[in-house]
Design a protein around this motif. Structure first.
Motif, PDB file in Angstrom:
ATOM      1  N   ILE A 187      91.820  40.641   0.624  1.00 30.78           N
ATOM      2  CA  ILE A 187      91.834  40.211  -0.778  1.00 30.78           C
ATOM      3  C   ILE A 187      91.410  38.753  -0.900  1.00 30.78           C
ATOM      4  CG2 ILE A 187      94.299  39.667  -0.742  1.00 30.78           C
ATOM      5  CD1 ILE A 187      92.234  40.909  -3.745  1.00 30.78           C
ATOM      6  N   ILE A 188      91.783  37.941   0.091  1.00 30.69           N
ATOM      7  CA  ILE A 188      91.343  36.543   0.092  1.00 30.69           C
ATOM      8  C   ILE A 188      89.827  36.474   0.270  1.00 30.69           C
ATOM      9  CG2 ILE A 188      91.427  34.356   1.353  1.00 30.69           C
ATOM     10  CD1 ILE A 188      94.357  34.980   1.993  1.00 30.69           C
ATOM     11  N   ASP A 189      89.306  37.269   1.197  1.00 30.55           N
ATOM     12  CA  ASP A 189      87.861  37.279   1.449  1.00 30.55           C
ATOM     13  C   ASP A 189      87.096  37.807   0.236  1.00 30.55           C
ATOM     14  OD1 ASP A 189      85.501  37.174   3.371  1.00 30.55           O
ATOM     15  OD2 ASP A 189      85.476  39.292   2.811  1.00 30.55           O
ATOM     16  N   LEU A 190      87.630  38.837  -0.403  1.00 34.97           N
ATOM     17  CA  LEU A 190      86.983  39.397  -1.584  1.00 34.97           C
ATOM     18  C   LEU A 190      86.849  38.356  -2.685  1.00 34.97           C
ATOM     19  CD1 LEU A 190      85.955  41.880  -3.225  1.00 34.97           C
ATOM     20  CD2 LEU A 190      88.329  42.214  -3.951  1.00 34.97           C
ATOM     21  N   TYR A 191      87.938  37.661  -2.958  1.00 33.39           N
ATOM     22  CA  TYR A 191      87.928  36.668  -4.032  1.00 33.39           C
ATOM     23  C   TYR A 191      87.057  35.466  -3.670  1.00 33.39           C
ATOM     24  CZ  TYR A 191      89.787  34.052  -8.020  1.00 33.39           C
ATOM     25  OH  TYR A 191      89.921  33.360  -9.199  1.00 33.39           O
ATOM     26  N   ALA A 192      87.081  35.085  -2.407  1.00 38.46           N
ATOM     27  CA  ALA A 192      86.309  33.916  -1.974  1.00 38.46           C
ATOM     28  C   ALA A 192      84.816  34.182  -1.967  1.00 38.46           C
ATOM     29  CB  ALA A 192      86.765  33.482  -0.584  1.00 38.46           C
ATOM     30  N   PRO A 197      89.651  19.903  -5.762  1.00 38.35           N
ATOM     31  CA  PRO A 197      90.110  21.174  -6.342  1.00 38.35           C
ATOM     32  C   PRO A 197      90.195  22.239  -5.263  1.00 38.35           C
ATOM     33  CG  PRO A 197      87.819  20.762  -6.915  1.00 38.35           C
ATOM     34  CD  PRO A 197      88.323  19.500  -6.274  1.00 38.35           C
ATOM     35  N   LYS A 198      91.115  23.155  -5.418  1.00 42.26           N
ATOM     36  CA  LYS A 198      91.271  24.213  -4.431  1.00 42.26           C
ATOM     37  C   LYS A 198      90.068  25.150  -4.455  1.00 42.26           C
ATOM     38  CE  LYS A 198      96.320  24.478  -4.191  1.00 42.26           C
ATOM     39  NZ  LYS A 198      97.513  25.370  -4.342  1.00 42.26           N
ATOM     40  N   THR A 199      89.712  25.615  -3.286  1.00 38.60           N
ATOM     41  CA  THR A 199      88.642  26.597  -3.188  1.00 38.60           C
ATOM     42  C   THR A 199      89.177  27.947  -3.672  1.00 38.60           C
ATOM     43  OG1 THR A 199      89.241  27.278  -0.951  1.00 38.60           O
ATOM     44  CG2 THR A 199      87.724  25.398  -1.169  1.00 38.60           C
ATOM     45  N   PRO A 200      88.275  28.890  -4.007  1.00 39.23           N
ATOM     46  CA  PRO A 200      88.746  30.221  -4.398  1.00 39.23           C
ATOM     47  C   PRO A 200      89.645  30.861  -3.347  1.00 39.23           C
ATOM     48  CG  PRO A 200      86.453  29.968  -4.996  1.00 39.23           C
ATOM     49  CD  PRO A 200      86.820  28.752  -4.197  1.00 39.23           C
ATOM     50  N   ALA A 201      89.296  30.667  -2.078  1.00 36.18           N
ATOM     51  CA  ALA A 201      90.118  31.233  -1.007  1.00 36.18           C
ATOM     52  C   ALA A 201      91.520  30.639  -1.028  1.00 36.18           C
ATOM     53  CB  ALA A 201      89.462  30.985   0.349  1.00 36.18           C
ATOM     54  N   GLN A 202      91.619  29.343  -1.260  1.00 36.16           N
ATOM     55  CA  GLN A 202      92.918  28.682  -1.309  1.00 36.16           C
ATOM     56  C   GLN A 202      93.720  29.131  -2.531  1.00 36.16           C
ATOM     57  OE1 GLN A 202      91.449  24.661  -1.180  1.00 36.16           O
ATOM     58  NE2 GLN A 202      91.917  24.431   1.018  1.00 36.16           N
ATOM     59  N   LEU A 203      93.039  29.345  -3.644  1.00 37.95           N
ATOM     60  CA  LEU A 203      93.725  29.809  -4.852  1.00 37.95           C
ATOM     61  C   LEU A 203      94.343  31.186  -4.626  1.00 37.95           C
ATOM     62  CD1 LEU A 203      91.154  28.739  -7.600  1.00 37.95           C
ATOM     63  CD2 LEU A 203      93.433  27.777  -7.243  1.00 37.95           C
ATOM     64  N   MET A 204      93.567  32.091  -4.027  1.00 37.59           N
ATOM     65  CA  MET A 204      94.100  33.423  -3.772  1.00 37.59           C
ATOM     66  C   MET A 204      95.177  33.384  -2.695  1.00 37.59           C
ATOM     67  SD  MET A 204      94.295  36.560  -4.514  1.00 37.59           S
ATOM     68  CE  MET A 204      92.929  36.815  -5.636  1.00 37.59           C
ATOM     69  N   GLN A 205      94.979  32.537  -1.708  1.00 39.29           N
ATOM     70  CA  GLN A 205      95.971  32.434  -0.644  1.00 39.29           C
ATOM     71  C   GLN A 205      97.315  31.963  -1.184  1.00 39.29           C
ATOM     72  OE1 GLN A 205      94.715  30.021   2.679  1.00 39.29           O
ATOM     73  NE2 GLN A 205      95.990  31.191   4.087  1.00 39.29           N
ATOM     74  N   SER A 206      97.264  31.058  -2.151  1.00 45.57           N
ATOM     75  CA  SER A 206      98.510  30.568  -2.739  1.00 45.57           C
ATOM     76  C   SER A 206      99.235  31.669  -3.501  1.00 45.57           C
ATOM     77  CB  SER A 206      98.226  29.390  -3.678  1.00 45.57           C
ATOM     78  OG  SER A 206      97.467  29.792  -4.810  1.00 45.57           O
ATOM     79  N   VAL A 207      98.477  32.660  -3.997  1.00 46.06           N
ATOM     80  CA  VAL A 207      99.084  33.793  -4.710  1.00 46.06           C
ATOM     81  C   VAL A 207      99.695  34.784  -3.723  1.00 46.06           C
ATOM     82  CG1 VAL A 207      98.625  35.775  -6.207  1.00 46.06           C
ATOM     83  CG2 VAL A 207      97.562  33.569  -6.699  1.00 46.06           C
ATOM     84  N   VAL A 208      98.936  35.149  -2.692  1.00 44.93           N
ATOM     85  CA  VAL A 208      99.425  36.173  -1.758  1.00 44.93           C
ATOM     86  C   VAL A 208     100.484  35.629  -0.805  1.00 44.93           C
ATOM     87  CG1 VAL A 208      97.283  37.466  -1.875  1.00 44.93           C
ATOM     88  CG2 VAL A 208      97.555  35.734  -0.115  1.00 44.93           C
ATOM     89  N   ASN A 209     100.542  34.312  -0.642  1.00 50.57           N
ATOM     90  CA  ASN A 209     101.529  33.737   0.267  1.00 50.57           C
ATOM     91  C   ASN A 209     102.898  33.562  -0.366  1.00 50.57           C
ATOM     92  OD1 ASN A 209      99.822  33.653   2.428  1.00 50.57           O
ATOM     93  ND2 ASN A 209      99.350  31.472   2.278  1.00 50.57           N
ATOM     94  N   VAL A 210     102.993  33.807  -1.661  1.00 47.60           N
ATOM     95  CA  VAL A 210     104.302  33.757  -2.306  1.00 47.60           C
ATOM     96  C   VAL A 210     105.215  34.764  -1.610  1.00 47.60           C
ATOM     97  CG1 VAL A 210     105.550  34.237  -4.447  1.00 47.60           C
ATOM     98  CG2 VAL A 210     103.377  33.002  -4.516  1.00 47.60           C
TER      99      VAL A 210
END
Length: 277
Positions: free
Chosen positions: A58-63, A23-36
């Motif tokens: 924002i990635i660090d905050l969520y992670a 499963p994706k880590t929280p950092a990867q989940l947020m990264q997939s959102v901001v990298n759109v």
């Protein structure tokens, strides 16, 4: 038919041999959102060369915030865009702006909130203020309050090193000479928050652990909302700041309110989140 068990067994063996997708880590989940592409275009248009730093924050905050991870990353990013529109960092250690998870009918939702320093920063940007200040008032300091002019005399000396706090003040003076000082006794402040602040009424940990900072911000925000310079950016800030009434605030030391209204439903680990905060 005799071969069926063997064939099924072989299929099962093949499936078991396939590597499992982690499963994706929280950092990867947020990264997939901001990298759109659309997200990156928006950030670059708004923040220019600072887009990369905001993306990382924002990635660090969520992670790093397990409590915030109860909220969908897309929703968290959407709230972060309010900080983008105000050009404020969302690193909670800096105290300018925060994204706070709250439980709404059993569903976790993030909400954007301005911090104490965020309001000060927006005031500075107007270029209209000569002075702006806020803080506690100790016993012995208050000499008089002129009800007609609004002048507050705090020229007295504190009653000893351990003088108790009797109230809170906020002061501003603009370059054109207008000035206003607001003083609320502790009793006056408590009356206000008991009426308007859901976080205080619910016994939120933020008020218990950071009462002074919360009180100072409550008075300062009231002062600015009633007598401050209402620039377009400041009006936008008041609209974006998702606080209950005007008073469910973030403490100036970087301690957002993570205790939802259904406090009894919060897991034990939430009580130690102040940087979880």
């Amino acid at each position: 038919m005799e071969n069926t068990p063997t064939n099924v067994s072989g299929i099962i063996s093949q499936q078991a041999a396939k590597p499992k997708t982690k499963p994706k880590t929280p950092a990867q989940l947020m990264q997939s959102v901001v990298n759109v592409e659309a997200s990156q275009a928006l950030l670059k248009n708004s923040l220019k060369e600072n887009a990369g730093a905001f993306t990382a924050s924002i990635i660090d905050l969520y992670a790093s915030d397990t409590y915030l991870q109860n909220c969908a990353p897309q929703a968290v990013f959407a709230e972060a865009l309010k900080a983008v529109s105000l050009k404020l960092p969302i690193n909670k250690q800096l105290g300018f702006a925060y994204i706070i998870p709250r439980r709404d009918h059993g569903v976790w939702k993030p909400t954007f909130q301005l911090g104490y320093k965020g309001y000060i920063q927006l005031c500075m940007r107007t270029g209209a203020y000569r002075y702006i200040n806020a803080g506690p008032v100790y016993e012995g300091e208050l000499k008089r309050v002129d009800k007609l002019s609004g002048e507050v005399d705090l020229s007295g000396e504190p009653a000893g090193e351990n003088a108790p706090v009797i109230g809170y003040f906020a002061y501003m003076e603009t370059l054109n000479g207008f000035r206003k000082c607001l003083y609320w006794s502790t009793d006056r402040l408590l009356q206000h928050v008991k009426r308007y602040s859901d976080s205080y009424k619910s016994g939120s940990k933020i008020w218990k652990d950071n009462f002074e900072e919360m009180a100072i911000k409550t008075v300062l925000r009231y002062l600015l909302s009633h007598w401050g310079v209402m620039s377009t950016e400041m009006e936008q800030a008041f609209q974006a700041d998702n606080v209950e009434a005007a008073d469910q605030m973030i403490a100036g030391d970087g301690a957002p309110d993570y205790i939802p209204a259904q406090a009894e439903e919060v897991p034990a680990e939430a009580e130690v989140s102040a940087d979880a905060q």
